[in-house]
Design a protein around this motif. Structure first.
Motif, PDB file in Angstrom:
ATOM      1  N   TYR A 241       1.577  -4.711  -6.825  1.00 38.42           N
ATOM      2  CA  TYR A 241       0.206  -5.206  -6.970  1.00 38.42           C
ATOM      3  C   TYR A 241       0.155  -6.718  -6.756  1.00 38.42           C
ATOM      4  O   TYR A 241      -0.803  -7.237  -6.171  1.00 38.42           O
ATOM      5  CB  TYR A 241      -0.349  -4.854  -8.348  1.00 38.42           C
TER       6      TYR A 241
ATOM      7  N   GLU B 113     -17.941   4.549  -6.855  1.00 34.98           N
ATOM      8  CA  GLU B 113     -16.711   4.002  -6.296  1.00 34.98           C
ATOM      9  C   GLU B 113     -16.962   3.415  -4.906  1.00 34.98           C
ATOM     10  O   GLU B 113     -16.615   2.269  -4.628  1.00 34.98           O
ATOM     11  CB  GLU B 113     -15.629   5.088  -6.215  1.00 34.98           C
TER      12      GLU B 113
ATOM     13  N   THR C 198     -10.214   3.221 -12.966  1.00 38.66           N
ATOM     14  CA  THR C 198      -9.004   3.771 -12.354  1.00 38.66           C
ATOM     15  C   THR C 198      -8.057   2.659 -11.921  1.00 38.66           C
ATOM     16  O   THR C 198      -8.465   1.511 -11.725  1.00 38.66           O
ATOM     17  CB  THR C 198      -9.356   4.624 -11.130  1.00 38.66           C
TER      18      THR C 198
ATOM     19  N   SER D 202     -11.787   7.309  -5.600  1.00 36.10           N
ATOM     20  CA  SER D 202     -11.105   6.038  -5.826  1.00 36.10           C
ATOM     21  C   SER D 202     -10.130   5.744  -4.695  1.00 36.10           C
ATOM     22  O   SER D 202     -10.060   4.610  -4.196  1.00 36.10           O
ATOM     23  CB  SER D 202     -10.365   6.076  -7.166  1.00 36.10           C
ATOM     24  N   TYR D 203      -9.399   6.762  -4.276  1.00 39.23           N
ATOM     25  CA  TYR D 203      -8.395   6.572  -3.229  1.00 39.23           C
ATOM     26  C   TYR D 203      -9.033   6.168  -1.910  1.00 39.23           C
ATOM     27  O   TYR D 203      -8.622   5.195  -1.267  1.00 39.23           O
ATOM     28  CB  TYR D 203      -7.597   7.865  -3.049  1.00 39.23           C
TER      29      TYR D 203
ATOM     30  N   THR E 139     -10.539   2.653  -1.965  1.00 34.14           N
ATOM     31  CA  THR E 139      -9.522   1.601  -1.886  1.00 34.14           C
ATOM     32  C   THR E 139      -8.988   1.460  -0.471  1.00 34.14           C
ATOM     33  O   THR E 139      -8.767   0.339   0.019  1.00 34.14           O
ATOM     34  CB  THR E 139      -8.366   1.901  -2.852  1.00 34.14           C
TER      35      THR E 139
ATOM     36  N   PRO F  57      -6.068   1.290  -8.941  1.00 32.17           N
ATOM     37  CA  PRO F  57      -6.140   1.451  -7.480  1.00 32.17           C
ATOM     38  C   PRO F  57      -4.837   1.947  -6.867  1.00 32.17           C
ATOM     39  O   PRO F  57      -3.757   1.437  -7.168  1.00 32.17           O
ATOM     40  CB  PRO F  57      -6.467   0.030  -6.987  1.00 32.17           C
TER      41      PRO F  57
ATOM     42  N   THR G  44       0.834  -1.208   0.000  1.00 31.86           N
ATOM     43  CA  THR G  44       0.000   0.000   0.000  1.00 31.86           C
ATOM     44  C   THR G  44       0.866   1.255   0.000  1.00 31.86           C
ATOM     45  O   THR G  44       0.664   2.165  -0.817  1.00 31.86           O
ATOM     46  CB  THR G  44      -0.921   0.001   1.237  1.00 31.86           C
TER      47      THR G  44
ATOM     48  N   LEU H 249      -9.945  -5.313  -7.091  1.00 37.80           N
ATOM     49  CA  LEU H 249      -8.585  -4.839  -7.334  1.00 37.80           C
ATOM     50  C   LEU H 249      -7.990  -5.460  -8.601  1.00 37.80           C
ATOM     51  O   LEU H 249      -7.393  -4.762  -9.426  1.00 37.80           O
ATOM     52  CB  LEU H 249      -7.701  -5.151  -6.126  1.00 37.80           C
TER      53      LEU H 249
ATOM     54  N   GLN I  87      -9.767  -4.135 -11.872  1.00 38.32           N
ATOM     55  CA  GLN I  87      -9.368  -2.763 -12.204  1.00 38.32           C
ATOM     56  C   GLN I  87      -7.919  -2.717 -12.689  1.00 38.32           C
ATOM     57  O   GLN I  87      -7.592  -1.959 -13.613  1.00 38.32           O
ATOM     58  CB  GLN I  87      -9.554  -1.857 -10.989  1.00 38.32           C
TER      59      GLN I  87
END
Length: 391
Positions: A298, A120, A349, A359-360, A363, A351, A32, A328, A331
């Motif tokens: 990711y 979202e 978007t 979006s932020y 997530t 993530p 993250t 996740l 996307q």
């Protein structure tokens, strides 16, 4: 005021230990933080107007939300499934009533500090509500009626999102629902029937309906699909975005062109380079090495989420983790795929990378749920005498 149940559990599980116990999943946290740092650096070097500072602000607020949610007993959300589902429906109706059209879509509601995109947040709300509904009907998952009802719970809000129109987010709703049904143990023939039904629906929407004069999709959506399927015959400007993205990524070669020589980004040949095409910025600026680092982070995020499906203390947590994993991964696949031309442009978007408050924050809320699942799984293991060490 007495401590919350989850906090008391954490205190009891860690009390008396000669060394500190790690309840947060550190690898999930590393992935993250790494993606957030790369996102901020990429946006700072490719935009003006303080967008990087805004992204940092979203990250700080998101981190606070993540920590707060991680301390909450997510199992209690089952009690509020109707309220969660109702809130999701209401949020997805709001843009149709209040939002002004932006580039042909009414998906954003203007707030004092940022533009809020309800679809979202609706992704996470749907995952939580649907997980609860699946658990409640778990003993009847083998029935076709159960599969149909559960899928309709996802198709309803997906239809509202498509009406905005936002085909990308609507498809996330459907993919998350299918994944959760699969993980729950829905018979394979039911899943195959649903996929077949969606394939027939696509044919009707893309071929049959236009042939009889009914256009379900907006003109720009048709142009995007036409440009993807037949790029050499595309007469619109749709393929311009993809072509510039390919040039940007290709020009980065092994180690990138650096900040000063990233002409596709700096000279704005690459459109939407801080949102939809942020991965192209990474490819041009840091090359294959930078793109590989992002994809590796990711991969770490996906691996830890996969493990949570198996280690969760209950089915409800496993289904939430499965839904978030589908969100996740889908996307990631669609966004990165469209930047290199193997997926159509849908506005999905990336993530933790793409600029945007909705979006932020969404997530980070999802990550908070994942951390809550991890924490309570560690507590459950600790209560059985196996300790709380990271595995």
């Amino acid at each position: 005021m007495s401590a919350t149940p989850i906090k008391r559990s954490v205190d009891e599980a860690t009390r008396g230990s000669s060394r500190p116990r790690l309840l947060f999943d550190p690898l999930l946290l590393i992935a993250t933080i790494g993606l957030v740092v790369i996102s901020v650096v990429a946006i700072d070097g490719s935009t003006t107007g303080g967008l990087a500072s805004r992204q940092i602000g979203y990250a700080v607020v998101g981190a606070i939300l993540m920590i707060a949610i991680s301390r909450f007993d997510y199992s209690r959300l089952r009690e509020f499934k109707l309220g969660v589902y109702g809130l999701m429906i209401a949020l997805n109706i709001l843009p149709l009533l209040l939002a002004a059209a932006t580039r042909g879509a009414r998906s954003w509601i203007a707030l004092p500090f940022f533009r809020f995109q309800p679809s979202e947040l609706g992704k996470v709300l749907l995952i939580v509500a649907l997980a609860a509904f699946i658990v409640d009907r778990y003993r009847r998952l083998g029935e076709r009626e159960t599969t149909a009802r559960l899928m309709l719970l996802a198709l309803g809000p997906a239809a509202l999102v498509m009406a905005q129109p936002d085909l990308g987010s609507a498809s996330v709703y459907v993919v998350a629902a299918l994944t959760m049904l699969f993980i729950a143990g829905t018979p394979g023939r039911h899943i195959a029937s649903l996929i077949g039904l969606f394939a027939v629906s696509l044919v009707l929407v893309l071929a049959v309906a236009p042939a009889v004069g009914v256009n379900v999709l907006k003109p720009y959506q048709i142009d995007r699909l036409t440009g993807f399927l037949s790029p050499s015959n595309d007469q619109s400007t749709t393929t311009y975005q993809v072509n510039q993205s390919k040039i940007a990524i290709g020009s980065g070669e092994k180690t990138g062109r650096g900040l000063e020589r990233s002409t596709q980004t700096n000279l704005s040949f690459l459109p939407e380079h801080h949102t939809d095409f942020i991965f192209s910025v990474v490819g041009e600026r840091w090359g294959f090495a930078g793109a590989a680092l992002v994809l590796s982070l990711y991969a770490l995020l996906i691996w830890r989420t996969l493990r949570l499906i198996t280690m969760s203390k209950n089915l409800f947590g496993s289904l939430i983790a499965a839904g978030i994993l589908a969100m996740l991964m889908y996307q990631l696949l669609v966004n990165v795929g469209m930047t290199i031309g193997i997926m159509p442009i849908t506005g999905v978007t990336l993530p933790l990378m793409s600029y945007g408050g909705s979006s932020y924050l969404t997530t980070f809320i999802a990550l908070g749920l994942l951390q809550a699942i991890h924490i309570q799984a560690r507590i459950a293991q600790g209560s059985k005498g196996r300790g709380l060490v990271l595995s």
